[in-house]
Design a protein around this motif. Structure first.
Motif: not given
Lengths: 301, 265
Positions: A85-107
């Motif tokens: 059940d995909v839940r994402l941050f509704e007000r953010e863009t796809g690019a933001w999600h990709i960048d956010y997860i990459a930063r959280l993973r530190g790579a």
């Protein structure tokens, strides 16, 4: 090969409600495991226990040989997870999600661009503007873009059109070919058969069977509907082993259910007649359960 | 602490934080601007002739309304300000955990290699930043615009107002975060905090006339917030720091423990 995923008598209750009970399974490194069951069977609960999001009521799970705890951050660094059940941050863009997860993973995410291209995803749009299918694509991108060693995919093709489903299976197949281990949860029999080598079947919170997919295919149940060019020939389908529930529908049509490899005998028999129409479809998962696993459980009992 | 989560947290709260801050700046400026016109007017006499309970209802702890401290406490800091900043930090705290769990985005974040302790500590740091901004938006305009309207606060008074004000906001935010940290959705904990604050307010008023309500006063968080004493006398009793500091530390510790142990999906 060592075990990548292990559940030992894993049990999770939500208050009085059962999530899963006494689930024991092992997924070896580099293999593909399908976790098959109807909605509400306990698939997602098991996965959430594997990710350390839920605390088991009893039993334990191990990933890469380490016991999963609620704070197992290091383990999750090796896992790519796509929620059902995909839940994402509704007000953010796809690019933001990709960048956010990459930063959280530190790579940096080595495969992000490739996945965006292959899934034909537009990362500039806000999530609230995306269709269910496009949200699913974004979840797949952020789940797979780090080339994880273990893919845990919970109904990954939900909401995707057939072309994109095809692309997802290609991508997953490539990751597995490169050595990743796959834990695929689904309620779609054909999906699991297509991707997985081994399958665990969960129903009402219990793992009712675990077997090779080749054995599952041999057990295939199919619903057949035959429309003859003229009246149904007498004895047209008599004597075919594995054919059950033969029911006439009007003068020219017969419907039936067929088990396993009897399909070959059926097709050869039908070839002797002139047909107006022929439909062969996989039986519903619930029917498979009813036909095999419930019956087997009753016999065992 | 995770800078990535902190940046995302502040980014996602930026509009509500901006509007709350602008509102507080404007409110503070209006209060400063109105002070010269308020002094020595019949309005002061009328209010001072009201029953003590009614004045308390307006947020006054009994300070002389004709003084700068009494004016600010009765007209702004004693009630309206508490309502505004409390709603802001309750909103922040609920979104920090409970609303993210119910929205499902917590699952997305915690599927990544970030520990729960790091995550919740980052949310606490966010709460501290939000509290600092809200408190700054309240008191900085008074200090900045005050001299033009016959208001002179010493640096020490400003520091006391800022420090204790922030600690008050943090204590409300900490309690909210402690409730949010164990909740699956924001409605119930919001109602509990709101109800508790409302209850404290009513008991605080009733304490003026009732011994039974008076018995609760030592446990009443609102009792210790007396900006009139700070503005008029530059005084804060030591116990006030301990009460707000203790509640803040304890509630944040509870929030961390609850979040680390809970199911997040």
């Amino acid at each position: 090969m060592g075990a990548v995923v292990e559940c030992s008598a894993l049990t999770k209750f939500y208050g009085r409600n059962r999530g899963v009970e006494d689930v024991t399974l092992v997924v070896e490194a580099g293999t593909t495991f399908g976790f098959l069951g109807p909605n509400g069977a306990g698939k997602t609960t098991t996965i959430r226990c594997l990710l350390g999001m839920l605390k088991p009521t009893s039993g334990e799970s191990r990933v890469f040989g380490e016991r999963v705890t609620l704070d197992g951050a290091a383990l999750r660094g090796r896992i790519g997870y796509v929620a059902g059940d995909v839940r994402l941050f509704e007000r953010e863009t796809g690019a933001w999600h990709i960048d956010y997860i990459a930063r959280l993973r530190g790579a940096p995410a080595p495969s992000a661009t490739e996945l965006i291209d292959r899934l034909e995803f537009d990362p500039s749009r806000k999530v609230r503007e995306l269709s269910k299918g496009n949200k699913q694509k974004l979840a797949l991108i952020v789940g797979l873009m780090h080339d994880p060693e273990l893919l845990i995919l919970d109904e990954p093709t939900s909401g995707l059109d057939p072309l994109n489903q095809e692309t997802v299976f290609e991508i997953v197949g490539e990751r597995v070919a490169r050595g990743a281990t796959l834990f695929l949860s689904s309620h779609i029999l054909s999906e699991v058969e297509r991707v997985c080598e081994r399958v665990g079947i969960v129903r009402a919170g219990h793992l009712v069977a675990e077997e090779d997919v080749s054995d599952l295919i041999a057990k295939h149940l199919r619903d057949v509907s035959v429309t003859f060019a003229g009246p149904v020939p007498a004895g047209a389908l008599d004597g075919i082993e594995g054919l059950t529930d033969v029911t006439p529908s009007g003068d020219v049509t017969l419907s039936a259910r067929i088990r396993g490899d009897a399909i070959d005998t059926l097709v050869k028999r039908l070839a002797a007649h002139e047909l107006a129409d022929l439909t062969i479809a996989h039986a519903k998962l619930e029917d498979v359960f009813r036909e095999y696993y419930v019956h087997e459980a009753e016999v065992d009992a | 602490m995770s800078w990535t989560v902190l940046a995302a947290t502040l980014r996602q709260r930026r509009w509500s934080l901006l509007w709350y801050s602008l509102g507080l700046v404007f409110y503070s400026w209006v209060m400063v601007w109105f002070w010269p016109q308020f002094q020595g007017t019949e309005y002061v006499d009328i209010i001072e002739r009201l029953p003590e309970e009614l004045i308390a209802l307006m947020g006054s702890s009994g300070a002389d309304l004709g003084t700068l401290g009494g004016y600010f406490e009765t007209e702004y800091l004693g009630l309206m300000w508490m309502l505004i900043v409390s709603s802001a930090v309750i909103l922040y705290a609920m979104k920090a955990v409970a609303a993210e769990v119910s929205a499902g985005t917590m699952e997305l974040v915690l599927a990544q290699p970030i520990s729960r302790v790091r995550f919740i500590v980052t949310r606490v740091v966010g709460l501290v930043i939000v509290s600092a901004i809200l408190t700054g938006a309240t008191f900085a305009p008074i200090q900045l615009f005050g001299p033009r309207y016959d208001i002179e606060l010493t640096g020490e008074t400003f520091a006391l107002l800022y420090g204790l004000g922030m600690l008050f906001v943090l204590s409300i935010g900490g309690i909210s975060l402690a409730l949010s940290a164990g909740a699956r959705e924001a409605g119930r904990p919001t109602a509990i905090v709101g109800g508790a604050l409302g209850g404290m307010w009513i008991l605080h008023i009733l304490a003026e006339v009732s011994d039974i309500a008076g018995w609760f006063e030592p446990f009443n968080l609102l009792k210790y917030w007396r900006p009139a004493d700070i503005i008029n006398d530059g005084a804060v009793a030591a116990e006030v720091w301990w009460v707000y500091g203790g509640v803040t530390v304890a509630s944040i510790a509870v929030a961390i423990v609850r979040f680390v142990r809970r199911d997040v999906a």
